[in-house]
Each structure stands twice: as C-alpha cells, then as structure tokens.
Design a protein around this motif. Structure first.
Motif, PDB file in Angstrom:
ATOM      1  N   ASP A  67       0.808  -1.213   0.000  1.00  0.00           N
ATOM      2  CA  ASP A  67       0.000   0.000   0.000  1.00  0.00           C
ATOM      3  C   ASP A  67       0.841   1.262   0.000  1.00  0.00           C
ATOM      4  N   ARG A  70       1.672   2.415  -3.413  1.00  0.00           N
ATOM      5  CA  ARG A  70       0.542   3.015  -4.129  1.00  0.00           C
ATOM      6  C   ARG A  70       0.267   4.436  -3.663  1.00  0.00           C
ATOM      7  N   ASN A 105     -21.255  -1.116  -8.296  1.00  0.00           N
ATOM      8  CA  ASN A 105     -21.656  -2.120  -7.312  1.00  0.00           C
ATOM      9  C   ASN A 105     -23.117  -2.532  -7.392  1.00  0.00           C
ATOM     10  N   LYS A 186     -18.734   0.860   1.621  1.00  0.00           N
ATOM     11  CA  LYS A 186     -18.475   0.515   0.223  1.00  0.00           C
ATOM     12  C   LYS A 186     -17.808   1.676  -0.511  1.00  0.00           C
ATOM     13  N   GLU A 189     -14.117   1.728   0.500  1.00  0.00           N
ATOM     14  CA  GLU A 189     -13.381   0.671  -0.196  1.00  0.00           C
ATOM     15  C   GLU A 189     -13.149   1.052  -1.658  1.00  0.00           C
ATOM     16  N   TYR A 190     -14.196   1.557  -2.302  1.00  0.00           N
ATOM     17  CA  TYR A 190     -14.081   1.897  -3.718  1.00  0.00           C
ATOM     18  C   TYR A 190     -13.114   3.054  -3.940  1.00  0.00           C
ATOM     19  N   ASN A 192     -10.558   3.856  -2.374  1.00  0.00           N
ATOM     20  CA  ASN A 192      -9.167   3.489  -2.137  1.00  0.00           C
ATOM     21  C   ASN A 192      -8.663   2.426  -3.116  1.00  0.00           C
ATOM     22  N   THR A 193      -9.448   2.147  -4.145  1.00  0.00           N
ATOM     23  CA  THR A 193      -9.013   1.226  -5.196  1.00  0.00           C
ATOM     24  C   THR A 193      -8.608   2.021  -6.428  1.00  0.00           C
ATOM     25  N   GLU A 194      -8.005   1.340  -7.371  1.00  0.00           N
ATOM     26  CA  GLU A 194      -7.577   1.992  -8.606  1.00  0.00           C
ATOM     27  C   GLU A 194      -8.771   2.591  -9.349  1.00  0.00           C
ATOM     28  N   ALA A 195      -9.908   1.897  -9.317  1.00  0.00           N
ATOM     29  CA  ALA A 195     -11.086   2.370 -10.056  1.00  0.00           C
ATOM     30  C   ALA A 195     -11.650   3.657  -9.483  1.00  0.00           C
ATOM     31  N   MET A 197      -9.908   5.834  -7.317  1.00  0.00           N
ATOM     32  CA  MET A 197      -8.870   6.704  -6.765  1.00  0.00           C
ATOM     33  C   MET A 197      -8.872   8.090  -7.401  1.00  0.00           C
ATOM     34  N   TYR A 336      -6.488   9.398   0.211  1.00  0.00           N
ATOM     35  CA  TYR A 336      -6.763   8.186   0.986  1.00  0.00           C
ATOM     36  C   TYR A 336      -7.924   8.428   1.933  1.00  0.00           C
TER      37      TYR A 336
END
Length: 813
Positions: A67, A70, A105, A186, A189-190, A192-195, A197, A336
């Motif tokens: 992490d 990233r 989602n 959710k 989580e989303y 903090n993901t590549e999709a 960010m 973040y």
C-alpha cells in the motif's frame, strides 16, 4: 521501568520516553546503540540468530503489503500523464466518484415488467454487492427503494450538487443506520481502489532552491534524536527534543505540505489557463466533448484551490519567477479515505459532542513556512475541521441532540459552499448526507430557507415480498426453508407487509373497476395485487381488459403511492421478532409448516395487536393460497396430448378465416375442415370460459381473425419466417387451451377414495397394495410436484392431502 543488565545504565532513560511508542524497545536499542551500522550482540537481547516464526511472518508481510508504494506522491508532470491517459478517472469530484461507485456495485437486470410501458418500469436493481457482500450487518433494499435511490444517484453527477444535503428519512426500525454504514463502507473501499482513486495536492518545497537555511543532507529521525539527546543533560527526552526531531523530518532538504482541503492538482493551474491546457492535453474524443460541454464538469474550469495552496503558489511564483519551477515543487498523491481517522469521511452521532476548537492550525508547520519564506503574513496555515472531509463525505446519524447544532452550522455552508475561518474563506465542496426520523423534522423547521437545499429520500419498511424473505434467510439461515411448505414463508412476508400498506388504494380501484372478479386470487382492496406490482410482477391472472387499461399514467399513479406507504405497521425489528416466535412454535421434524398454522398464529396476533392486519386479509390470503396450490396439483396430474392440442388450435385459426357452412383445407394440418358453429364451439369450449354467449363467441372469433391477418400471417410468418406454432397468437391460444383442460383434470379422482388413501400411504409398504393405475397416477403426481414446484416428497404428500381433505376442487368449481 524496563531494565536490562546488558545495557549501560546511562542509556536507560532514553527508553522510558513514550514519544516513539511505535518502535519496540529492542529494535530501538539496536538503532541507537549500534547507530544502525554496527553489529549488536543479539544474544544479550535474547534474540535467537536463526529466523523465528515471527520473523518469517514479518518477511511475508513485507513482501505482500504494498500500500505504501501506491500512496507515494508523484510529480505534477506524471499526474498530467495520467490525466492524458485516463481523463475520466482523474477529473472527478466526490459526487462523480460516488455515482461511479454506485454504478460499479449495483447490477441491473434487463428484464422488464410490461413491454408496452418500459419507460415506467421498476428496474430490477440487484444491490447485493453494495449492501450485502462483505457486510457484518447486511441491508436489503427492495425494488421500490433501489429504484428511488438510483434515480437520485443518477442526478447526483449533474448540476450544482454541492448546494444540497441528502436526508434519508424513515420510521424507526427501517434500517437507516445499517443502510448508511454499509453505503459509506463501500464508498471507502471503492475510493481506495484503482477504479475510484483520486489525487490531491501535496507541495514538496525545495529548501535549498528557495534559499532556506535547513540542512541539505539526509538525516534519519533516529540519528537526529540521538544527537539531540546527547546534548541534553542526562540524555533526557522532552517536548523540545521531540519537536525538533519531528521538525527535522526524514529529509530536511524538502518540506512537504499536503493540501488540507484535498484539492485536485488540476485546480492549481490558474482558471484562465485550464481550458487551453486541457484542450492541448486531452485527445479529441467523447469524454473531451463532455468535459467541455456538460454541467457536471463546471468545477474543473471554475473551482478554486484552497487558500493555503493559492498562497503557496503565489509565493513560489514570486520567489522563483518561473511557473515551471513552481510546478516542479507541485506533486500529487492518492486521496486516501479512512472513516475511523476522519480522513475524507466524517460521521457524527447525536451524542458526539462538538469540539471546542473549530479553527485548526499547526504552529510547527507555520514556523517552518515562515522561516522558509521569511514572512509570517504571507501564508496562513489555518483551516477548519470541514477541510478534512472536503471533496469527501460529511454524514450525520439522526438530526437530534448535538447533530441539530451541526445541521444548523451546515446551513450557510450548503447555501454558499463557503465557510469562514477567521479572515479566510474556506471552500467546502463535500457530499452531505444525513439520517432523520419523521418526528425530527421539527428540529429544522425554523430554517425555511433551508428547505430548498434538502433532498429527502424516503426509506420505508420493506414492501417487497422477496426482499422480506431474504431478511429472514439472513437472520435465521437458508436452512429454514426445509421446514416450510412452498409459498408459506412468502405468505408470512405478505401478512407483515399488509400492515405497512394503506388498506385502500385509490389508484388500483380506479384502474380495476370490478375487483370482485379477482376474488379467487386477491383481497377486495387489491393489496395482494399491489404487493406483486411492488415486487416487479404483473400476475398472470390479470385479464386482457385490465392489462389494456394499465396505461403509463395509471402506472405512475400506482407507483407514486409507494412514496406514502411503509411508514407504519410492523417494523423490521417487529418482523424478525414475530418470525422467531412463529418459527419456534411450529417448526417440527415430522411435519412442515403449512398455511393453517400460519393463519392460526396471526389470528392470535390480531387479537393481541388489533388493527395491524387489515380486516379480511388473512381469509383472502388463504383463498389465494388454496387456489394456487390447487392449480399446482392439477398441473402435476395433467397428461399432455400435445399433438391433439396443436392440431385443434391450427384448425381453429384456419377455420375462422372462412364463412359458416363452408369447407376448406387447413394450410397448417392439411386436413379438410367443415366450418360449422358446432365445430368451432367444440374447440372454443376448451379455449374460453364455459357458458359464454354467442355474441361473445363471435367477438372472440373476430379477435383471432384480426390478430392472424394483421400480425401472425403478414409479419411473423411471411417476414420473420416463423412457423405458425411460434407466433404469439398460437402461444396465447395454446395457453388458454391447456388452462381449461387442467380445470377438469381432478374430476376423475375426486370420487375415488383409494386415490386419497394411496397418497397418504405413498413411500410406505402399504403403497404396494394399491392398483397399478392408482400407483402410477400417484407417483406421477408426487414426482411432478417435486420437479415442477420445488416440494420435497413429504411436502408433496402433505399438500396433496390438504387439497383433497379441504375439497379445494369443489370450493373453486
């Protein structure tokens, strides 16, 4: 006090300090005494030379956790490369990311309810991945609420979203808190993901280039700490030493200042230049056209960066004289999100007391900035707590107690998108969410100007039968199905939902003029029909006349009623408690839970809690169940003679094209037909209801002829090259034919006592004593009930006995 005889006494005071509690004592000793370069006697510290299990575990984590890589900052030039390659991902605000999270989602079924009014359909949204998967407390959204929510989320990425607060309101026990917690989880989580960010500004100021006096060499925090401690009498660690060590940092050649408002790096480019820069950077495609024309991207060209970033930019530009050098010090890092730390997401409960200090500063950072720029008035490092959730989510759990104060504080922020922090105007562009019980609306009634800034989204009790059953499965486990006859658990849910609906529906009674004709399938107020519509179904028993009367205007009226329902009756908690009582009382190994047990239980509930269940609803529900289960038994007993049925329908379609008393050859069967009223009636008696008038028969013949000539022959057969058996006309007549044959399928068995006894003795040794034909019929019936309708053998036996003992065939004759 920690003591180790292997260490010199003069060093012991170093390890008492709690300023660096994140380091273990032994590792701290190794770093200081060995200066990170000298070998240490590990045995004196009790450390074994060979790798321990713990060390192997740490090595595993060291290899798998990435992490930190990233989250490392990148240069502004590298960020512009990302904008060029992925502009739709890089140029998003919180509203657009939230919308993308919902789309990512929520799955959508393409099946529609009614082909002729698709634009008014309830879309079948599957919110399992959004609210259920990975959640400790799943939330189950019924179809009505899912459509309502997705409609608002679709509008979220358009227009001036920041001037609004979204309040989810509903009665106690409807799951509001669970809904919001799962939604925020959710989103976290989303994001903090590549999709999902996004990047935020971080300044990396070069001290040497700016003419500062900081040390240019790299020095570790531990080495600096030891150096400072050695200069102190007795090696004492105090606040001064800690502050100097932290101020030194891990590399004193630079000062890193992250944007406290989490601004997108593109906002550092002056507004007057952004359009030209992006025009040059982004290739001509669909996204570029949307970026320059759609309202949702106005912020890219019109928004301003925070006052601290603006001050740093202007100061650097004045000091360095070249914009390129300024942008060399501008970096970007991933934004973040962490709800627990209040980073990007802040959630306040009514009992959370407001903090005393709303204005935040950091004197250490301010001193370093002043030393670097040699002007204490040039850059003010000051901000409010709203900055932590800028471009993020600010949520209130219930508008009561201390959250009323917070709501009032949001009034000016939502109206103007600006918050005053002493002399500075701080921009606040966050997604504001709140939960509210109906009785708490009075807490904001004194702010009428606030009303047009509030978007209410109704969260009622569940009104969808399938969703209510899913809740029972989640709480009690899917194994509970094994204790119920088919349709009984769904009927339990229907009784619960009946308490949440209005007892009388004006829109349904306006649509269906004669509700009494559906008495076999529905209650007199059509509540059972409404439940089917709210679940996305239009029952097969609704006749053609009423289907034609269901216009788009009428459809909207029916669905509009859902906005005012679900605010009373059994709550979600009540429903679970009542189901637990029911299941505990009637679940047995030797007998499945049936409808008589269900009705008996709720008649006692009605006695204890009058007016919760509408009058006559239990009787109507039982009648609907009886009718449906009778049809299942008839379906399971019916032997299809498909060839004869197909031949009759084809001959009938051909015959209606000719005059009475004429002869003609059927082009589909090649049979010569003598067209008489008797011939047509012999087939019509299987196609249509008994004892219809001659006028009605003629009307039906004309309808068949019209459908054949205008659609079946001219379009489906001649153009689409379908066989007659594949046309809609044939399929419709086939369905009618089979249905009417099934109505009479039980008649040969009703007077046969051996048939009923054989069902009871099925799967026992006594069953072998029955006649071969009876055994064959019973086996055929039981097997079809199992394969077609999901019964177990025990359940099939019980329901067939129920049909015979209750004389359902005579009841619905």
């Amino acid at each position: 006090m920690y003591e180790n005889p292997a260490l010199p006494k003069k060093r012991e005071s170093i390890f008492i300090s709690s300023h660096y509690g994140g380091f273990t004592v032994k590792i701290f000793q190794m770093l200081i005494l060995g200066r990170s370069k000298q070998n240490m006697d590990t045995k004196s510290l009790g450390i074994i030379d060979e790798k321990t299990r713990a060390e192997k575990a740490v090595e595993l984590l060291n290899g798998e956790i990435g992490d930190y890589e990233r989250l490392k900052p990148i240069t502004f030039n590298n960020y512009l490369d990302l904008v060029e390659s992925r502009p739709a991902d890089m140029l998003r605000n919180v509203f657009q990311v939230f919308h993308d999270m919902m789309q990512a989602n929520v799955d959508v079924s393409q099946d529609s309810i009614l082909d002729d009014i698709d634009e008014f359909n309830l879309i079948d949204y599957d919110c399992t991945r959004l609210f259920v998967e990975g959640s400790e407390s799943p939330y189950f959204a019924d179809r009505l609420f899912a459509n309502r929510l997705m409609k608002h989320m679709e509008s979220l990425r358009h227009g001036t979203q920041q001037n609004r607060i979204y309040i989810f309101h509903g009665p106690h026990g409807c799951g509001k808190s669970t809904f919001l917690n799962n939604l925020l989880k959710k989103f976290e989580e989303y994001a903090n993901t590549e999709a999902g960010m996004r990047y935020e500004v971080v300044w990396r100021l070069d001290i040497e280039q700016l003419g500062g006096h900081g040390r240019a060499e790299t020095v570790t925090a531990i080495e600096r700490l030891v150096e400072l401690i050695e200069k102190k009498p007795g090696g004492k660690v105090d606040d001064e030493v800690s502050e100097q060590c932290i101020a030194t940092g891990f590399n004193t050649a630079h000062i890193e200042i992250p944007c406290i408002s989490h601004d997108n790096p593109i906002l550092i480019i002056p507004k007057s230049h952004r359009r030209r820069v992006l025009d040059k950077l982004i290739k001509n495609d669909e996204f570029k056209w949307r970026l320059f024309t759609e309202k949702q991207y106005d912020w890219v060209f019109n928004a301003e960066c925070c006052t601290i970033c603006e001050s740093i930019y202007q100061s650097l530009l004045e000091r360095l004289g070249e914009p390129a050098k300024v942008f060399d010090m501008l970096h970007a890092r991933p934004y973040y999100f962490n709800r627990r730390l209040g980073s990007g997401i802040s959630v306040f409960n009514p009992g959370d007391r407001p903090v005393q200090q709303n204005v935040i500063t950091n004197q250490m950072v301010q001193n370093r900035i002043n030393n670097l720029f040699r002007d204490s008035n040039l850059i003010h490092y000051i901000y409010s707590r709203f900055a932590k959730t800028n471009n993020g989510i600010y949520a209130l759990m219930d508008i009561k107690s201390h959250n009323v104060e917070r709501m009032v504080e949001l009034h000016n922020i939502i109206s103007e998108a600006v918050h005053k922090v002493e002399d500075i105007e701080e921009s606040v562009n966050s997604l504001f969410l709140a939960l509210m019980n109906p009785e708490d609306k009075k807490n904001i009634k004194d702010f009428p100007s606030f009303s047009d800034r509030i978007q209410y989204i109704n969260i009622p009790y569940v009104l969808d039968v399938n969703t209510e059953v899913m809740i029972y499965h989640n709480i009690f486990g899917r194994h509970i199905d094994d204790n119920f006859l088919p349709m009984v658990m769904e009927n339990f849910a229907r009784i619960i939902i009946s308490s949440r609906l209005k007892s009388k529906s004006e829109s349904l009674l306006e649509w269906i003029k004669n509700a009494a004709k559906y008495r076999r399938y529905c209650d007199e107020n059509l509540m059972l029909l409404k439940m089917e519509i709210y679940s996305g179904n239009l029952p097969e028993w609704v006749d053609n006349d009423d289907r034609k009367a269901l216009t788009s205007k009428m459809w909207r009226k029916i669905l509009a009623e859902s906005e005012t329902e679900g605010n009373h009756g059994f709550s979600g908690r009540d429903s679970i408690r009542i189901f637990d009582q029911f299941y505990s009382r009637f679940a047995r190994e030797d007998r499945l839970i049936n409808m008589p047990a269900l009705c008996s239980f709720f008649r006692n509930i009605v006695t204890e809690m009058p007016k919760m269940i509408p009058d006559g609803f239990l009787e109507s529900l039982l009648r609907m169940y009886d009718f449906n289960v009778l049809q299942q038994v008839k379906e399971s007993l019916y032997y299809y003679n498909e060839d004869q049925i197909s031949k009759d329908i084809k001959n009938y379609i051909s015959a209606v094209n000719f005059e009475i008393d004429s002869s003609a050859r059927c082009i589909f069967t090649n049979e010569v037909i003598h067209v008489t009223n008797e011939f047509l009636e012999s087939i019509e008696n299987r196609l249509f209801a008994d004892s219809i008038t001659m006028a009605k028969r003629q009307e039906m013949r004309n309808d068949v002829l019209k459908e054949y000539t205008t659609n079946s022959l001219t379009r489906e057969i001649m153009i689409e090259e379908k066989d007659i058996s594949q046309t809609k006309l044939f399929e419709s007549l086939h369905e009618r034919y089979v249905y009417n044959l099934k109505k009479r399928v039980l008649e040969p068995f009703l007077g046969n006592e051996n048939f009923g006894r054989a069902i009871k003795d099925f799967d026992t040794t006594d069953f072998k004593t029955y006649d071969k034909r009876i055994k064959s019929d019973v086996e055929f019936l039981i097997n079809n009930m199992v394969t077609k309708f999901g019964y177990t053998q025990q359940g099939a036996k019980e329901v067939c006995i129920y049909v015979i003992d209750s004389n359902l065939a005579g009841k619905f004759k």
